[in-house]
Structure formats: structure tokens, C-alpha cells
Enzyme design. Sequence first.
Site: not given
Length: 281
Positions: A52, A96, A119
Amino acid sequence: MAAIIDGKQISKDIKEELKKEVAELKAAGKNCALAVIQVGNDPASSVYVGNKKKACEYIGIESVAYELPEETTQEELLGIIDKLNNDPAIHGILCQLPLPKHINEDEVIQAISPKKDVDGFHPQNVGALVIGQQGFVSCTPAGIIQLLKRSNVEIAGKNCVVIGRSNIVGKPMSLLMLRENATVTICHSKTANLKEVCKQADILIVAIGKPQMIGADYVKEGAVVIDVGIHRDSENKLCGDVKYDEVFPIASAITPVPGGVGPMTIAMLMNNCVEAMKMYS
Ligand code: NAD
């Protein structure tokens, strides 16, 4: 014989488009920044976080890393998220998953401002998807919509079967296909007659998490097959939830593993960051 839906190329195209857009925004004095939080050092998470950050660098998005020790408390993590929520220089916040067991993931997801939830996991964004309002959408299903559209697969009016009902893939995928006017059936571990239901699909989206479970006997001749699964087979080679070699001859289009759905997730995360900056700063 199926056309191969090339996720590697499509994700590359999206990243190039974003890179150009970010450069234009920068020239107008607007900087885009993503905060990337990792708690502990789970090796798989470290690989995802690294990828990422690399994508951010390529596109021109600033990534601000928070590498926190395993023993970080929930209060400490929520404190960092609160600070980032109120920092106008940060446009997206990514925490994460999975988090260490002593931290409640739901509470962390809910603490991230919906305006920075790139997200698309916050209940407010999930709710917006359900009622057709604007909001961030989970990256893997959003990437699949891009794969279909950019491969000129017609969605409206088609029978779509989604196997899997997870919050991250199956459920948002089904809602997105409904938004695109498909007739959607959701299958899961308790579905009766799975094969017969799958055989009705013009578009079959497989997100089961079981290596090579779906063979040719589940697929209608000419169907489009999207394989979300990622596994290692007995020879340590990557494979999906679909028996690719069996399904390839009868499908009209199919995503390979690797190089299908996988590369799209990060591309859509980058897209959400740029959208967050444009919409809310
Ligand atoms: P999950 O385990 O949360 O959900 C799996 C779903 O499959 C469940 O809803 C379950 O009801 C259903 N299921 C399980 N066994 C079944 C069976 N025998 N018959 C019918 N349905 C069954 O998994 P997930 O997070 O949705 O991920 C699914 C797969 O996609 C995994 O292999 C995962 O690694 C992969 N994945 C890939 C990406 C990507 O970027 N390519 C992103 C997320 C997940």
C-alpha cells in the site's frame, strides 16, 4: 474459451489515471495523504502494508506510517485515530486488519471518521451503500465492478450469483451488483443446491475462501466468472476458489489468480484516498 480479464493491466490503468489526477491536484496546491496504521508485525500484514505504501509513492499520495508495537492498548490506538480524524492534512486512515486479540476491531473501525474511512468498513459507509447514497465502498468489490465495466461486461438485467456473505467481500459485492441493476442471488455455507443455483448465473462471483472448490459443474456455458479467492496449492503456487483450467473452456470471461481481482484492491484504495481528498478537504 474464455477471455481473460486482466486485473494487472486494469489496475495499472487506474493507477496511471490517479497519478495524473494527483499531479494536477498537487499543481493546484492540494496534497493527498493516507495514514497507514499497523499494530504488531504479522508478516502477511507487513506485506500488505508495504504494498500500500509503494502504491501511494507511485501515485504521489503521501503515506504516513504508524508502526505500533503488538502491546499497544486499545485506548492508545483510539487516541491516534482521534488525532488523525482531526488532522486536516490527513485524508484517509487505514488500520490494517487483523488487529491483536486484545483490541476490539469493531470499535476501531467505528472510531475512524466515515469521511476518512477509505477501506469502506465504517457502518455509516456500509449503510450508505445499502440505501444508495454516496460513501466509501469496500475496495475488493469496488475493484470487481471496475474489472467488469472496463472489460465491457454488461451487468444490468443479468443473473448474478455471489458465493460468500462476508462483510468485506460478499455482502458489499451483492449490493454493488444490485446497484448496477443485476438480479442478485447470495449463496453461503448453508445454501441448499449450490451447484444448481450457480448454474443460473450469467455472472458468477466466487468469494468462499476454499481452494479450487468451484469446478465446471457449477458454471453455465458462457458465464463470466470472477474468482476472489487467494490460496497456495500443494506445490506452493497461487490459486483461487475456482478450478481455473476446468472453467476456462466454458466461461465467456474469467479472472486468473494471480493477476485478476488481487491487484484491484490496492488500486481502489488509492482511488478512495483521492476521492476523500476531493470530497472533504
Ligand atoms: P470469509 O471466510 O469471511 O467468507 C467466506 C464466505 O464463504 C462465508 O460467507 C461463507 O458463508 C461462504 N462459504 C464458506 N464455505 C462455503 C461453502 N462450502 N459453500 C458456499 N459458501 C461457503 O472470506 P472473505 O474475507 O470474504 O474472503 C473470501 C476469499 O477471498 C478468501 O480466499 C480471501 O483470501 C480472498 N480475498 C481476496 C481479496 C483480494 O484482494 N483478492 C480480498 C479479500 C479476500
